[in-house]
Design a protein around this motif. Sequence first.
Motif, PDB file in Angstrom:
ATOM      1  N   VAL A 104       8.066  16.284   0.888  1.00 23.36           N
ATOM      2  CA  VAL A 104       7.901  16.131   2.339  1.00 23.36           C
ATOM      3  C   VAL A 104       6.451  16.400   2.743  1.00 23.36           C
ATOM      4  CG1 VAL A 104       8.520  17.136   4.585  1.00 23.36           C
ATOM      5  CG2 VAL A 104      10.306  16.595   2.931  1.00 23.36           C
ATOM      6  N   VAL A 105       5.853  17.430   2.168  1.00 21.98           N
ATOM      7  CA  VAL A 105       4.460  17.781   2.474  1.00 21.98           C
ATOM      8  C   VAL A 105       3.512  16.662   2.024  1.00 21.98           C
ATOM      9  CG1 VAL A 105       2.582  19.390   1.917  1.00 21.98           C
ATOM     10  CG2 VAL A 105       4.856  20.265   2.459  1.00 21.98           C
ATOM     11  N   VAL A 106       3.736  16.139   0.825  1.00 25.14           N
ATOM     12  CA  VAL A 106       2.879  15.067   0.308  1.00 25.14           C
ATOM     13  C   VAL A 106       3.008  13.805   1.173  1.00 25.14           C
ATOM     14  CG1 VAL A 106       2.490  13.521  -1.656  1.00 25.14           C
ATOM     15  CG2 VAL A 106       2.863  15.950  -2.054  1.00 25.14           C
ATOM     16  N   ILE A 107       4.214  13.484   1.587  1.00 28.55           N
ATOM     17  CA  ILE A 107       4.428  12.316   2.451  1.00 28.55           C
ATOM     18  C   ILE A 107       3.715  12.512   3.783  1.00 28.55           C
ATOM     19  CG2 ILE A 107       6.154  11.015   3.770  1.00 28.55           C
ATOM     20  CD1 ILE A 107       8.084  11.640   1.392  1.00 28.55           C
ATOM     21  N   GLU A 108       3.870  13.703   4.332  1.00 27.94           N
ATOM     22  CA  GLU A 108       3.239  13.975   5.620  1.00 27.94           C
ATOM     23  C   GLU A 108       1.711  13.903   5.520  1.00 27.94           C
ATOM     24  OE1 GLU A 108       3.761  17.022   9.383  1.00 27.94           O
ATOM     25  OE2 GLU A 108       4.570  17.602   7.447  1.00 27.94           O
ATOM     26  N   SER A 109       1.149  14.432   4.441  1.00 25.65           N
ATOM     27  CA  SER A 109      -0.306  14.416   4.309  1.00 25.65           C
ATOM     28  C   SER A 109      -0.843  13.007   4.029  1.00 25.65           C
ATOM     29  CB  SER A 109      -0.767  15.393   3.233  1.00 25.65           C
ATOM     30  OG  SER A 109      -0.345  14.982   1.958  1.00 25.65           O
TER      31      SER A 109
ATOM     32  N   LYS B 295      17.111   9.834  -6.713  1.00 33.58           N
ATOM     33  CA  LYS B 295      17.361  11.248  -7.026  1.00 33.58           C
ATOM     34  C   LYS B 295      17.499  11.490  -8.525  1.00 33.58           C
ATOM     35  CE  LYS B 295      19.277  11.917  -2.480  1.00 33.58           C
ATOM     36  NZ  LYS B 295      20.423  11.894  -1.636  1.00 33.58           N
ATOM     37  N   LYS B 296      18.196  10.603  -9.221  1.00 30.26           N
ATOM     38  CA  LYS B 296      18.370  10.776 -10.667  1.00 30.26           C
ATOM     39  C   LYS B 296      17.056  10.601 -11.412  1.00 30.26           C
ATOM     40  CE  LYS B 296      23.209   9.510 -11.008  1.00 30.26           C
ATOM     41  NZ  LYS B 296      24.187   8.525 -11.474  1.00 30.26           N
ATOM     42  N   THR B 297      16.257   9.632 -10.999  1.00 25.17           N
ATOM     43  CA  THR B 297      14.989   9.369 -11.670  1.00 25.17           C
ATOM     44  C   THR B 297      14.024  10.534 -11.502  1.00 25.17           C
ATOM     45  OG1 THR B 297      15.253   6.991 -11.336  1.00 25.17           O
ATOM     46  CG2 THR B 297      13.032   7.771 -11.836  1.00 25.17           C
ATOM     47  N   LEU B 298      13.968  11.071 -10.294  1.00 22.92           N
ATOM     48  CA  LEU B 298      13.026  12.160 -10.031  1.00 22.92           C
ATOM     49  C   LEU B 298      13.547  13.517 -10.484  1.00 22.92           C
ATOM     50  CD1 LEU B 298      11.643  11.209  -6.503  1.00 22.92           C
ATOM     51  CD2 LEU B 298      10.702  10.680  -8.749  1.00 22.92           C
ATOM     52  N   GLY B 299      14.843  13.730 -10.404  1.00 24.13           N
ATOM     53  CA  GLY B 299      15.408  15.020 -10.802  1.00 24.13           C
ATOM     54  C   GLY B 299      14.805  16.192 -10.040  1.00 24.13           C
ATOM     55  N   LEU B 300      14.648  16.034  -8.743  1.00 22.64           N
ATOM     56  CA  LEU B 300      14.004  17.055  -7.918  1.00 22.64           C
ATOM     57  C   LEU B 300      14.956  18.179  -7.548  1.00 22.64           C
ATOM     58  CD1 LEU B 300      12.130  14.729  -5.398  1.00 22.64           C
ATOM     59  CD2 LEU B 300      11.259  15.677  -7.533  1.00 22.64           C
TER      60      LEU B 300
ATOM     61  N   LYS C 114       0.839  -1.201   0.000  1.00 23.92           N
ATOM     62  CA  LYS C 114       0.000   0.000   0.000  1.00 23.92           C
ATOM     63  C   LYS C 114       0.879   1.258   0.000  1.00 23.92           C
ATOM     64  CE  LYS C 114      -4.008   2.081   2.055  1.00 23.92           C
ATOM     65  NZ  LYS C 114      -5.189   1.912   2.874  1.00 23.92           N
ATOM     66  N   ILE C 115       1.962   1.230   0.762  1.00 27.35           N
ATOM     67  CA  ILE C 115       2.900   2.354   0.781  1.00 27.35           C
ATOM     68  C   ILE C 115       3.455   2.585  -0.621  1.00 27.35           C
ATOM     69  CG2 ILE C 115       5.154   3.153   1.615  1.00 27.35           C
ATOM     70  CD1 ILE C 115       4.508   1.619   4.259  1.00 27.35           C
ATOM     71  N   VAL C 116       3.902   1.505  -1.261  1.00 25.89           N
ATOM     72  CA  VAL C 116       4.478   1.606  -2.608  1.00 25.89           C
ATOM     73  C   VAL C 116       3.446   2.162  -3.583  1.00 25.89           C
ATOM     74  CG1 VAL C 116       5.392   0.260  -4.547  1.00 25.89           C
ATOM     75  CG2 VAL C 116       6.200  -0.192  -2.219  1.00 25.89           C
ATOM     76  N   ALA C 117       2.220   1.669  -3.517  1.00 29.67           N
ATOM     77  CA  ALA C 117       1.168   2.130  -4.430  1.00 29.67           C
ATOM     78  C   ALA C 117       0.880   3.617  -4.239  1.00 29.67           C
ATOM     79  CB  ALA C 117      -0.098   1.308  -4.221  1.00 29.67           C
ATOM     80  N   ILE C 118       0.754   4.056  -2.995  1.00 31.72           N
ATOM     81  CA  ILE C 118       0.466   5.467  -2.713  1.00 31.72           C
ATOM     82  C   ILE C 118       1.622   6.342  -3.185  1.00 31.72           C
ATOM     83  CG2 ILE C 118       0.145   7.166  -0.869  1.00 31.72           C
ATOM     84  CD1 ILE C 118      -1.380   4.928   0.676  1.00 31.72           C
ATOM     85  N   VAL C 119       2.842   5.948  -2.853  1.00 29.06           N
ATOM     86  CA  VAL C 119       4.024   6.723  -3.248  1.00 29.06           C
ATOM     87  C   VAL C 119       4.105   6.829  -4.767  1.00 29.06           C
ATOM     88  CG1 VAL C 119       6.546   6.720  -3.321  1.00 29.06           C
ATOM     89  CG2 VAL C 119       5.370   6.275  -1.163  1.00 29.06           C
ATOM     90  N   ASN C 120       3.985   5.711  -5.447  1.00 26.96           N
ATOM     91  CA  ASN C 120       4.091   5.733  -6.900  1.00 26.96           C
ATOM     92  C   ASN C 120       2.994   6.578  -7.533  1.00 26.96           C
ATOM     93  OD1 ASN C 120       6.311   4.114  -6.584  1.00 26.96           O
ATOM     94  ND2 ASN C 120       5.365   2.280  -7.422  1.00 26.96           N
ATOM     95  N   ASP C 121       1.779   6.493  -6.995  1.00 26.19           N
ATOM     96  CA  ASP C 121       0.672   7.298  -7.523  1.00 26.19           C
ATOM     97  C   ASP C 121       0.963   8.785  -7.417  1.00 26.19           C
ATOM     98  OD1 ASP C 121      -0.805   5.115  -8.276  1.00 26.19           O
ATOM     99  OD2 ASP C 121      -2.166   5.184  -6.554  1.00 26.19           O
ATOM    100  N   PHE C 122       1.450   9.240  -6.245  1.00 23.57           N
ATOM    101  CA  PHE C 122       1.685  10.680  -6.140  1.00 23.57           C
ATOM    102  C   PHE C 122       2.939  11.115  -6.881  1.00 23.57           C
ATOM    103  CE2 PHE C 122       3.377   9.816  -1.682  1.00 23.57           C
ATOM    104  CZ  PHE C 122       4.672  10.278  -1.873  1.00 23.57           C
ATOM    105  N   LEU C 123       3.924  10.232  -7.037  1.00 25.23           N
ATOM    106  CA  LEU C 123       5.097  10.602  -7.835  1.00 25.23           C
ATOM    107  C   LEU C 123       4.704  10.789  -9.302  1.00 25.23           C
ATOM    108  CD1 LEU C 123       7.914   8.328  -6.378  1.00 25.23           C
ATOM    109  CD2 LEU C 123       7.614  10.793  -6.057  1.00 25.23           C
ATOM    110  N   ILE C 124       3.836   9.930  -9.786  1.00 27.72           N
ATOM    111  CA  ILE C 124       3.383  10.026 -11.175  1.00 27.72           C
ATOM    112  C   ILE C 124       2.477  11.233 -11.377  1.00 27.72           C
ATOM    113  CG2 ILE C 124       1.961   8.886 -12.931  1.00 27.72           C
ATOM    114  CD1 ILE C 124       3.092   6.189 -11.737  1.00 27.72           C
ATOM    115  N   SER C 125       1.517  11.434 -10.467  1.00 29.42           N
ATOM    116  CA  SER C 125       0.559  12.522 -10.656  1.00 29.42           C
ATOM    117  C   SER C 125       1.096  13.895 -10.248  1.00 29.42           C
ATOM    118  CB  SER C 125      -0.739  12.230  -9.900  1.00 29.42           C
ATOM    119  OG  SER C 125      -0.508  12.175  -8.510  1.00 29.42           O
TER     120      SER C 125
END
Length: 84
Positions: A46-51, A32-37, A5-16
């Motif tokens: 951090v905000v998305v993870i916390e929420s 870090k390389k994949t996201l290029g943040l 469930k953690i993986v699914a939620i994380v992947n969903d918000f990274l994509i969207s």
Amino acid sequence: MEREKIVAIVNDFLISEFEVDGDEINNEANFKKTLGLDSLDYIDLVVVIESNFGVKLGEADFKNIITFEDFYSTIENKITEKNA
């Protein structure tokens, strides 16, 4: 919370929210390389993870994150610590 469930939620918000190509997200990919943040993106992350999970990641947490597996594990460990 179950790991899947953690993986699914994380992947969903990274994509969207961060417009990451879902095909680039896998356990061994460099986080870090994949996201290029940039620094503002990290604040948003951090905000998305916390929420979503009720836990906060700090700078020290991100220093130890190399792969997506590390990222998922860090979130999972924070949730476990919070619920202990």
